[in-house]
Design an enzyme around this catalytic site. Structure first.
Site, PDB file in Angstrom:
ATOM      1  CG  HIS A  80      -6.602   4.477  -1.335  1.00  0.00           C
ATOM      2  ND1 HIS A  80      -5.598   4.257  -0.848  1.00  0.00           N
ATOM      3  CD2 HIS A  80      -6.920   3.724  -2.680  1.00  0.00           C
ATOM      4  CE1 HIS A  80      -4.875   3.430  -1.713  1.00  0.00           C
ATOM      5  NE2 HIS A  80      -5.602   3.024  -2.685  1.00  0.00           N
TER       6      HIS A  80
ATOM      7  CG  ASP B  40      -2.126   1.062   1.365  1.00  0.00           C
ATOM      8  OD1 ASP B  40      -2.594   1.424   0.322  1.00  0.00           O
ATOM      9  OD2 ASP B  40      -2.350   1.234   2.190  1.00  0.00           O
TER      10      ASP B  40
ATOM     11  CB  SER C 286     -11.420   4.108   8.483  1.00  0.00           C
ATOM     12  OG  SER C 286     -10.486   3.102   8.125  1.00  0.00           O
TER      13      SER C 286
END
Length: 330
Positions: free
Chosen positions: A225, A92, A228
């Site tokens: 991306h 990543d 969260s």
């Protein structure tokens, strides 16, 4: 099942595009997170995409990123054999071309994300293309993910103060020129701690990017991306528009620390001397009437809790993303 490479991972992305689900790409900052992820994915019959950043590799290798990657690669391969799902590893937010070349030579990752998104367009294209050419020259099946647009926040010491949305037509040019296998796009998410209600998500833009690529004969999987803080309904809306890889890191970091915190706060006097007792750690409390309780402070006690919590969180995420029950390697 074995720890698989890029060729097998490409088939998972093809299935994800066809069936409309997303693969949760999960960063492993620490081995207990990895163990929990494997348990959660296996429980839900979902293939598992692990991720390591350069920082995670350096941490695992005591400052030596290559040593850390080798150690974690062996660990993942050994543990993956116990589970009946496909297990993959993505590197990543990679920026060091020398380290990327070493990754390809080691043949450990299934895929690598080159992050030159902070550079001007032409330089981003050139750097991303250089990595694709490294893979081609090595005859490797490693998939390459590149990023166009910029996502606000901090991820593995890479900081962006502003967000720049991905332009659909530029996305077509970028994929065409670089030959990237996957495209990470900026559509309003944010790295780090972010609340879904505060994010200006653009599923319409994801749809425009997806359509522009397909209009030019490019069926490129899209990557989200900084997810969260994205809520389940928001994520499911994004998955309708070609997103088939969804990155998660910050959530697992929080769950790791919070779980350990909760465990130790249940019996604090088993770890820390009560008031009036000297904190004589240097002599391991030899001269006091109080002693710590090994049944509580043994790190494996909190470690087991952490693995269980990570497994539960990941299992829930596979249901939200639709990858539960979709393993191609069962």
């Amino acid at each position: 099942m074995p720890f698989y490479g890029g060729e097998e991972l490409a088939t998972v992305y093809d299935e994800a595009l066809d069936e409309g689900f997303g693969l949760i790409a999960s960063n492993i900052a620490e081995p207990n997170i990895m163990m929990g992820l494997m348990e959660g994915a296996d429980r839900m019959d979902s293939d598992l995409l692990l991720q390591m950043s350069g920082g995670a590799c350096r941490f695992a290798g005591d400052g030596d990123a290559v040593a850390g990657l080798k150690a974690m690669g062996n660990y993942i391969e050994t543990i993956a054999e116990r589970y009946d799902i496909g297990v993959f590893l993505n590197m990543d937010h990679q920026t060091d071309l020398e380290f990327i070349e070493q990754q390809i030579e080691l043949d450990i990752p299934s895929s690598i994300m080159i992050d030159a998104s902070h550079e001007p367009f032409d330089e981003n294209v050139a750097t991303s293309r250089e990595v694709v050419e490294m893979v081609e020259a090595a005859g490797s099946d490693v998939l390459i993910e590149a990023e166009l647009g910029q996502i606000k926040g901090v991820e593995d010491e890479i900081e962006a103060e502003e967000a720049f949305y991905t332009d659909p037509e530029q996305a077509v040019e970028f994929v065409d020129k670089t030959g990237a296998d996957l495209l990470a796009i900026s559509v309003g998410t944010q790295h780090g701690v972010a609340k879904g209600k505060d994010l200006e998500l653009r599923p319409d833009l994801a749809n425009d990017i997806r359509q522009a690529l397909r209009d030019h004969g490019l069926d490129t999987p899209l990557v989200l991306h900084g997810s969260s803080g994205v809520q389940p309904d928001q994520l499911q809306e994004m998955l309708k528009h070609g997103i088939c890889k969804v990155n998660k890191d910050t959530r697992y970091q929080y769950e790791y620390t919070r779980t350990a915190y909760d465990r130790y706060n249940e019996e604090p006097n088993a770890i820390v001397p009560p008031e009036g007792v000297a904190d004589a750690r240097d002599t391991f409390f030899n001269e006091t009437d109080w002693s710590p309780n090994k049944d509580v402070f043994d790190p494996r006690v909190a470690g087991r809790d952490i693995r269980e919590r990570i497994a539960d969180v990941h299992a829930d995420l596979t249901e939200v993303s639709g990858s539960a029950g979709q393993s191609l390697f069962k």
